[in-house]
Design a protein around this motif. Sequence first.
Motif, PDB file in Angstrom:
ATOM      1  N   GLY A 107      15.875 105.547 -98.715  1.00  0.00           N
ATOM      2  CA  GLY A 107      16.969 104.735 -98.938  1.00  0.00           C
ATOM      3  C   GLY A 107      16.521 103.168 -99.161  1.00  0.00           C
ATOM      4  N   TYR A 108      15.210 102.989 -99.520  1.00  0.00           N
ATOM      5  CA  TYR A 108      14.774 101.711 -99.600  1.00  0.00           C
ATOM      6  C   TYR A 108      14.752 101.319-100.856  1.00  0.00           C
ATOM      7  CZ  TYR A 108      13.321 101.492 -94.611  1.00  0.00           C
ATOM      8  OH  TYR A 108      13.405 101.280 -93.228  1.00  0.00           O
ATOM      9  N   ALA A 109      14.506  99.958-101.216  1.00  0.00           N
ATOM     10  CA  ALA A 109      14.645  99.491-102.472  1.00  0.00           C
ATOM     11  C   ALA A 109      13.204  99.477-103.395  1.00  0.00           C
ATOM     12  CB  ALA A 109      15.345  97.951-102.414  1.00  0.00           C
ATOM     13  N   GLY A 110      12.072  99.187-102.519  1.00  0.00           N
ATOM     14  CA  GLY A 110      10.868  99.124-103.106  1.00  0.00           C
ATOM     15  C   GLY A 110       9.907  99.764-102.221  1.00  0.00           C
ATOM     16  N   ALA A 134       4.843  91.901 -94.428  1.00  0.00           N
ATOM     17  CA  ALA A 134       5.902  91.453 -95.354  1.00  0.00           C
ATOM     18  C   ALA A 134       6.895  90.574 -94.389  1.00  0.00           C
ATOM     19  CB  ALA A 134       6.516  92.835 -95.998  1.00  0.00           C
ATOM     20  N   ILE A 135       7.359  91.144 -93.214  1.00  0.00           N
ATOM     21  CA  ILE A 135       8.226  90.502 -92.387  1.00  0.00           C
ATOM     22  C   ILE A 135       7.715  89.109 -91.837  1.00  0.00           C
ATOM     23  CG2 ILE A 135       9.352  90.694 -89.978  1.00  0.00           C
ATOM     24  CD1 ILE A 135       9.076  93.794 -90.157  1.00  0.00           C
ATOM     25  N   LYS A 136       6.774  89.005 -91.698  1.00  0.00           N
ATOM     26  CA  LYS A 136       6.116  87.884 -91.197  1.00  0.00           C
ATOM     27  C   LYS A 136       6.233  86.994 -92.309  1.00  0.00           C
ATOM     28  CE  LYS A 136       2.200  85.694 -88.564  1.00  0.00           C
ATOM     29  NZ  LYS A 136       0.737  85.978 -88.280  1.00  0.00           N
ATOM     30  N   ALA A 137       5.905  87.250 -93.719  1.00  0.00           N
ATOM     31  CA  ALA A 137       5.744  86.513 -94.702  1.00  0.00           C
ATOM     32  C   ALA A 137       7.435  85.896 -95.120  1.00  0.00           C
ATOM     33  CB  ALA A 137       5.022  87.174 -96.032  1.00  0.00           C
ATOM     34  N   PHE A 138       8.044  86.879 -94.979  1.00  0.00           N
ATOM     35  CA  PHE A 138       9.712  86.698 -95.260  1.00  0.00           C
ATOM     36  C   PHE A 138      10.039  85.433 -94.168  1.00  0.00           C
ATOM     37  CE2 PHE A 138      13.927  87.231 -93.594  1.00  0.00           C
ATOM     38  CZ  PHE A 138      14.741  87.025 -94.799  1.00  0.00           C
ATOM     39  N   HIS A 139       9.758  85.785 -92.977  1.00  0.00           N
ATOM     40  CA  HIS A 139      10.261  84.541 -92.183  1.00  0.00           C
ATOM     41  C   HIS A 139       9.670  83.276 -92.544  1.00  0.00           C
ATOM     42  CE1 HIS A 139      12.642  87.181 -89.545  1.00  0.00           C
ATOM     43  NE2 HIS A 139      11.462  87.799 -89.021  1.00  0.00           N
ATOM     44  N   GLU A 140       8.394  83.234 -92.931  1.00  0.00           N
ATOM     45  CA  GLU A 140       7.582  81.964 -93.344  1.00  0.00           C
ATOM     46  C   GLU A 140       8.357  81.549 -94.583  1.00  0.00           C
ATOM     47  OE1 GLU A 140       3.638  83.376 -93.734  1.00  0.00           O
ATOM     48  OE2 GLU A 140       3.226  83.318 -91.701  1.00  0.00           O
ATOM     49  N   CYS A 143       7.419 100.804 -97.341  1.00  0.00           N
ATOM     50  CA  CYS A 143       9.027 100.703 -98.008  1.00  0.00           C
ATOM     51  C   CYS A 143       9.751  99.737 -97.396  1.00  0.00           C
ATOM     52  CB  CYS A 143       9.464 102.117 -97.728  1.00  0.00           C
ATOM     53  SG  CYS A 143       8.407 103.686 -97.822  1.00  0.00           S
ATOM     54  N   VAL A 144      10.572  98.897 -98.169  1.00  0.00           N
ATOM     55  CA  VAL A 144      11.105  97.738 -97.687  1.00  0.00           C
ATOM     56  C   VAL A 144      12.602  97.694 -98.569  1.00  0.00           C
ATOM     57  CG1 VAL A 144       9.022  96.476 -97.374  1.00  0.00           C
ATOM     58  CG2 VAL A 144      10.188  96.306 -99.699  1.00  0.00           C
ATOM     59  N   VAL A 145      13.660  96.855 -97.763  1.00  0.00           N
ATOM     60  CA  VAL A 145      14.782  96.685 -98.306  1.00  0.00           C
ATOM     61  C   VAL A 145      14.593  95.453 -99.333  1.00  0.00           C
ATOM     62  CG1 VAL A 145      16.248  97.341 -96.460  1.00  0.00           C
ATOM     63  CG2 VAL A 145      15.244  94.991 -96.367  1.00  0.00           C
ATOM     64  N   GLU A 146      15.518  95.325-100.258  1.00  0.00           N
ATOM     65  CA  GLU A 146      15.685  94.213-101.421  1.00  0.00           C
ATOM     66  C   GLU A 146      15.038  92.946-101.221  1.00  0.00           C
ATOM     67  OE1 GLU A 146      15.871  93.983-105.263  1.00  0.00           O
ATOM     68  OE2 GLU A 146      16.807  95.585-104.722  1.00  0.00           O
ATOM     69  N   ASP A 147      15.333  92.355-100.150  1.00  0.00           N
ATOM     70  CA  ASP A 147      15.044  91.070 -99.888  1.00  0.00           C
ATOM     71  C   ASP A 147      13.513  91.085 -99.442  1.00  0.00           C
ATOM     72  OD1 ASP A 147      15.455  91.698 -97.383  1.00  0.00           O
ATOM     73  OD2 ASP A 147      16.498  89.957 -96.638  1.00  0.00           O
ATOM     74  N   LEU A 148      12.879  92.071 -99.185  1.00  0.00           N
ATOM     75  CA  LEU A 148      11.496  91.883 -98.856  1.00  0.00           C
ATOM     76  C   LEU A 148      10.558  92.547 -99.685  1.00  0.00           C
ATOM     77  CD1 LEU A 148      11.641  93.389 -95.128  1.00  0.00           C
ATOM     78  CD2 LEU A 148      11.426  91.139 -95.677  1.00  0.00           C
ATOM     79  N   VAL A 149      11.109  92.990-101.044  1.00  0.00           N
ATOM     80  CA  VAL A 149      10.439  93.628-102.056  1.00  0.00           C
ATOM     81  C   VAL A 149       9.159  92.625-102.515  1.00  0.00           C
ATOM     82  CG1 VAL A 149      10.309  94.343-104.438  1.00  0.00           C
ATOM     83  CG2 VAL A 149      11.846  95.302-102.828  1.00  0.00           C
TER      84      VAL A 149
END
Length: 987
Positions: A590-593, A611-617, A754-760
């Motif tokens: 069910g993930y986007a990427g 990926a999570i850490k880079a997103f927050h940054e 595997c990640v959702v759209e905004d983490l691709v």
Amino acid sequence: MTPTLVTSCTALPPEGANFSRGGPSKNCSPLALAELENAHEFVARHIGIDAADEALMLGVVGAASRRELIDGIVPRSIARRSKMDIPAAVTEAAALAELRAMAAKNQVFKSFIGQGYYGTHTPGVILRNVLENPAWYTAYTPYQAEISQGRMEALVNFQTMVCDLTAMPIANASMLDEATSAAEAMTLAKRSVKSKSNRFIVAGDCHPQTIEVIQTRARPLGIEVVLANSREEWNELLAGDYFAVLAQYPATSGRIDDLHAEAAKVHGKQAAFIVAADLLALTLIVPPGEFGADIVVGTTQRFGMPMGAGGPHAAYLACRDEFKRSMPGRLVGVSIDVHGNPTYRLALQTREQHIRREKATSNICTAQVLPAVVASMYAVYHGPEGLKRIARRVASYTAILAKGLEQLGQAPRPGGAFDTLSLRTGDATKAIASRAHSMRANLRIHFKEYLCISLDETTTRADIELLWSVFAKPGQTLPRVSDFEKGIEPLIPTELRRTSAYLAHPVFNTHHSETGMLRYIRALSDKDLALDRSMIPLGSCTMKLNATSEMIPITWPEFANIHPFAPRDQQQGYAELDEQLRAWLCQATGYAGISLQPNAGSQGEYAGLLAIKAFHESKGQGHRNICLIPSSAHGTNPASAHLAGLQVVVTACDVNGNVDMADLQAKCEQHSEKLACVMITYPSTHGVFEMQVKELCALVHQHGGRVYVDGANMNALVGIAAPGEFGGDVSHLNLHKTFCIPHGGGGPGVGPVCVVEDLVPFLPGHASGGLPVHAVGAVSAAPLGNAAVLPISWMYCRMMGPEGLQQATEIAILSANYISARLKDHYPTLYASENGHVAHECILDLRPLKDTSGVSAEDVAKRLIDYGFHAPTLSFPVAGTLMVEPTESETLDELDRFIAAMIAIREEIRRIEKGQWPQDDNPLKAAPHTAASLLKGEWNHAYSRDVGAAVLSKTQHAKYWPPVGRVDNVYGDRNLFCSCVPISDYA
């Protein structure tokens, strides 16, 4: 159109039905041709339970149908409402044909790229009897020593080989790849040396992929990586401040430097000198241990493992003896068993991440055992003289190539060489590389104006002449190999030629005939218990069928002989495989990427957290560094969080093993401003579908955090629930669990993230392939990680189709509930849902037995060996328990055989409880029983020999005899010895 009808006496199931094997019908009946072709035939081969078995099992667990069972276990709030958009199942033959056509899109050029990847000849006896042999590739990690003696002997051979060739005192039993091994060496040095600096000096002439991975791993730890791209920079930096230095030996450009002086300078700074060394070259050049290296890393790929577009290959790490208790990865040591015989075991296991958790210094879980076995067997088969001959041949061809190029006016750069020449070609660089390409050869462009040429074991005279023709100007007469071959001297400087001996142990000097080698391999595999012998009911490990048709493609030349840094137009087959497999895995999760680059589950975890850490940054919230992890989590979770630079905060679990939502809410509120993420496993580590998972995800999102769902238990989800749909933001998958890549004795693995759209945009990538703006960098040495084993998962998905994948999940859940129900009167299941059901695994509670009989869970685990079984997962996640996961591939007969063994053991415990056997002298305390211990003349036990032998019936499954008795772990750690045992010890 009316379908073509034929007459058949076999009743086949209609489309969409339970894909059972069926049986002869009473009357011949007309069938459509499509039904006879039976695209679903593999589903029934993979799943061990047929329709009749299923009906019986449902009756035992108290469910009217499989649908009713699943609906009563999986929360309706997370149930999938649409089918996975994965192609319908096809037959094994059809899937192989499709994949063969895909493989044909790869172009196997002659690669002279080098950069840590080389052509090699896998000896046929090793290819057929190790790499393609289920006795080796279906084995599990050798945590249970008594049933792992064969593969641990092979790993001790590996450690001895590495120690001898590097001249270092101790080596581990393999790493994931050379780049991650170098990164692990960096952190090993950081915690082991006296220098307090945060600077790490890396020679710019190291392999580029190694530099990329080091930079990725250093960033979250606050380590400053400084590159020395010239001799001047190198000398200037070595005079400065740092905690460690890394040099490539020989350099990626082929140059062989005398590093004695550098090692002395580094030691003067109380820092560590790390060397990335080529093992084949070390048969001819001075080994790093002789010029002062503290840590040596590298790959064993060229010892018999095909390039495979980057993996799997076993890397190595060797170090000073003082560093051994901080060494990452696994270490096989020598101990003794209860009879005083030498035995092998995993040593110093308190270092491992599953025990140290957030204090771990490494998150490694899967290693590369199968490739390590191949490499060790390559050394055993060739021996020291054979390896030296191969190396001298490579070095001689390199010298001949250099002479011919010089004759053509293209003299290589000076500096000595083993297998790689570097030529300054300036403005002509691209044109020459293009000319080579037109001749189906790959050269490597180095620093834009240089070309590198690397030779290997597979190089021929024709290859040398081809290379000369690439560099020759129009009308130039080409040299001939015969002009130079007499008395050719390698280009290795005299002062750097090796004089010390290596591989002197008899194991490397005995098995050089194919007959001898064949029997040695067979003798080792006979000592071990793998899936080819029996069920391996390890909870959380998903030891399912690794079908032969899935394994066949990995040795096809079109997949095996591709260099990971070959031009993209030569890897179109791999590109298509990557695209299709990622799309199918997105449908399953069910993930986007998805990125397939992580080459182990632990690396997928790590990449997901980055990926999570880079997103927050990217949102200006780099201060978010709190990672909430339930107390029940697998140890890699907190270890990965620690390595990603996150601060772990543990949340409580309730009495039923579920995440304590009140405690989670309190922790979310307490750390709201700094909350980065939560890491959960679903179904839970306790084997239960937690009902409030959607509420959990919503709570964390409300406080600005992201949700990481560990994919370790994905075999309970495929087709019935998807993490990316019920609130997960990131997951890693274990393709070596749910998607059928075999465990290989502890590796290879693949851990896609595997990640959702905004983490691709934050998925890992390689600079060589072009990175998205916010990508976290490379997490493995090759762009596609362990690419060569990806066809296994592709084949599994293609042959199962969406219905088959879902049925596999449901049968796995049914099988776990069947075992739980059958054993409830003997061993209660510790955690279950309100209706008494479990997910795909169940935890059997043995803790009360300790008080009534003195019997521990470990005693039961060892006694199961006598009955021919690998034990379930011992004392995880709860001490004193056994966690059982049967998987969908096991037949009802095998499930019943395991159940019968567990019941028989419970009856033995009852005899102890009744006082019929002493608590210190009974078949459980003495287990496992070797044949020798039962056959010896004197028998002083309170029970009979036949009881010790654990024969259930006259129709007993083929008896497995453990080669050693119970291993003494304490002795092994107190007397650490990690290389080949002297033959005299076996006398």
